[in-house]
Design an enzyme around this catalytic site. Structure first.
Site, PDB file in Angstrom:
ATOM      1  N   ASN A  12      12.213 -23.692  42.112  1.00  0.00           N
ATOM      2  CA  ASN A  12      10.458 -22.915  43.397  1.00  0.00           C
ATOM      3  C   ASN A  12      10.698 -22.471  43.644  1.00  0.00           C
ATOM      4  O   ASN A  12      10.785 -22.334  45.032  1.00  0.00           O
ATOM      5  CB  ASN A  12      10.633 -24.789  43.854  1.00  0.00           C
ATOM      6  N   LYS A  14       8.463 -20.998  44.993  1.00  0.00           N
ATOM      7  CA  LYS A  14       7.482 -20.662  45.919  1.00  0.00           C
ATOM      8  C   LYS A  14       6.428 -19.192  45.682  1.00  0.00           C
ATOM      9  O   LYS A  14       6.135 -18.970  44.580  1.00  0.00           O
ATOM     10  CB  LYS A  14       8.553 -20.674  47.455  1.00  0.00           C
ATOM     11  N   HIS A 102       4.490 -30.729  47.686  1.00  0.00           N
ATOM     12  CA  HIS A 102       5.556 -30.424  47.679  1.00  0.00           C
ATOM     13  C   HIS A 102       4.805 -29.707  49.757  1.00  0.00           C
ATOM     14  O   HIS A 102       3.757 -30.031  50.040  1.00  0.00           O
ATOM     15  CB  HIS A 102       5.367 -28.709  47.371  1.00  0.00           C
ATOM     16  N   GLU A 104       5.044 -27.834  52.089  1.00  0.00           N
ATOM     17  CA  GLU A 104       4.171 -26.877  51.889  1.00  0.00           C
ATOM     18  C   GLU A 104       3.306 -26.762  51.566  1.00  0.00           C
ATOM     19  O   GLU A 104       1.865 -26.532  52.706  1.00  0.00           O
ATOM     20  CB  GLU A 104       4.715 -25.879  51.198  1.00  0.00           C
ATOM     21  N   GLU A 174      12.664 -34.691  49.477  1.00  0.00           N
ATOM     22  CA  GLU A 174      12.697 -32.307  50.042  1.00  0.00           C
ATOM     23  C   GLU A 174      12.737 -33.250  52.128  1.00  0.00           C
ATOM     24  O   GLU A 174      11.637 -33.175  52.625  1.00  0.00           O
ATOM     25  CB  GLU A 174      11.986 -31.932  49.865  1.00  0.00           C
ATOM     26  N   GLY A 180      14.641 -24.587  54.020  1.00  0.00           N
ATOM     27  CA  GLY A 180      14.567 -23.307  54.065  1.00  0.00           C
ATOM     28  C   GLY A 180      14.683 -23.323  55.354  1.00  0.00           C
ATOM     29  O   GLY A 180      14.883 -22.254  56.430  1.00  0.00           O
ATOM     30  N   SER A 220      17.702 -26.787  51.484  1.00  0.00           N
ATOM     31  CA  SER A 220      18.637 -25.546  51.655  1.00  0.00           C
ATOM     32  C   SER A 220      20.198 -26.350  50.443  1.00  0.00           C
ATOM     33  O   SER A 220      20.988 -26.840  51.543  1.00  0.00           O
ATOM     34  CB  SER A 220      18.588 -25.902  53.154  1.00  0.00           C
TER      35      SER A 220
HETATM   36  P1  13P Z   1      15.113 -24.693  49.543  1.00  0.00           P
HETATM   37  O1  13P Z   1      16.381 -24.513  49.117  1.00  0.00           O
HETATM   38  O2  13P Z   1      14.430 -22.946  50.476  1.00  0.00           O
HETATM   39  O3  13P Z   1      15.322 -25.152  51.693  1.00  0.00           O
HETATM   40  O4  13P Z   1      13.235 -25.162  49.962  1.00  0.00           O
HETATM   41  C1  13P Z   1      13.452 -26.051  49.004  1.00  0.00           C
HETATM   42  C2  13P Z   1      12.636 -26.644  48.524  1.00  0.00           C
HETATM   43  O5  13P Z   1      11.776 -26.613  49.370  1.00  0.00           O
HETATM   44  C3  13P Z   1      12.261 -26.712  47.449  1.00  0.00           C
HETATM   45  O6  13P Z   1      11.065 -27.247  46.058  1.00  0.00           O
END
Ligand code: 13P
Length: 258
Positions: A12, A14, A102, A104, A174, A180, A220
């Site tokens: 992803n 983002k 997701h 976010e 997740e 993150g 992560s």
């Molecule tokens: P990270 O791998 O940066 O923690 O993000 C995970 C994520 O949100 C994947 O959709």
């Protein structure tokens, strides 16, 4: 039963990179990499770059399954929905996958379990495969609500899609506290939730769907921690954020390779 579930690694991106040439470079590097031919790799660049990214990927010859995904999709075909894109547009653009739900999207953009379920159903109805994301916050985990939160998110989807639709869904677990933050779930924590998600599918959809649905972990994930997580019987792959923008994504794609 893990042998029947193809190992799945999603990247992803983002809201990264900020140029198409950056997206193209990531796709070029991945397509040329020596990745497990038994793995399925899907990357989700920003919406603006989906069409050129898919057209470019079609000119490459990766030695493994490699697809492009959207990061989100709306639940309607067309109309006065400023800023959104529809599943039919993804189909027309040759995009095979989308993420939905997701964290976010849920936290920053106020997607709810019901709107995520509507987006998921609309995508599936149009023939787009879905990487459906769920997960609890730290407060919810500490309040012993991890499974009730995850089950509520899954239930909204169970309520609106059919049993056969599940063949086109990958569930991404997740935990919000791991996204993150560099704070990865332990393999015991992730396996425990994945196992319970599978049990939920078994009780609320069917045993077949529970056994066949891929449940991937995100939060992560790095080259350093992916191998141990990949040994867990109910972890069928990963959804990777930050590390999908780095060369180590290749090692994550190879997490199951002997
Ligand atoms: P990270 O791998 O940066 O923690 O993000 C995970 C994520 O949100 C994947 O959709």
């Amino acid at each position: 039963m893990t042998a029947a579930r193809t190992f799945f690694v999603g990247g992803n991106f983002k809201m990264n990179p900020t140029t198409y040439s950056g997206v193209k470079a990531l796709i070029d590097d991945l397509a040329a990499a020596d990745i497990d031919p038994k793995a399925e790799i899907v990357v989700a660049p920003p919406t603006l770059y989906l069409i050129p990214a898919a057209a470019h990927l079609a000119t490459l010859k990766p030695s493994f399954t490699f697809n492009i995904s959207a990061q989100n999709v709306y639940s309607k075909t067309n109309g006065a929905f400023t800023g959104e894109i529809s599943p039919e547009m993804l189909v027309d653009a040759g995009i095979k996958y989308t993420l939905t739900g997701h964290s976010e999207r849920r936290t920053l953009f106020k997607d709810t379990s019901d709107t995520v379920a509507a987006r998921t159903k609309a995508a599936l109805d149009a023939g787009i495969k879905v990487i459906f994301c769920i997960g609890e916050t730290l407060d919810e985990r500490e309040g012993d609500k991890t499974m009730s939160v995850c089950e509520e998110m899954i239930k909204a989807v169970v309520n609106v899609i059919s049993e056969k639709d599940w063949a086109n869904v990958v569930i991404a677990y997740e935990p919000v506290w791991a996204i993150g933050t560099g704070k990865v779930a332990t393999s015991a924590q992730a396996q425990d939730v994945h196992h319970q998600i599978r049990a939920y599918l078994s009780a609320n959809v069917s045993q077949n769907v529970a056994e066949a649905t891929r449940i991937i972990y995100g939060g992560s994930v790095t080259a350093a921690n992916c191998k141990e997580l990949a040994t867990c019987p109910d972890i069928d792959g990963f959804l990777v954020g930050g590390a999908s923008l780095k060369p180590e994504f290749v090692q994550i794609g190879n997490a199951r390779r002997a």
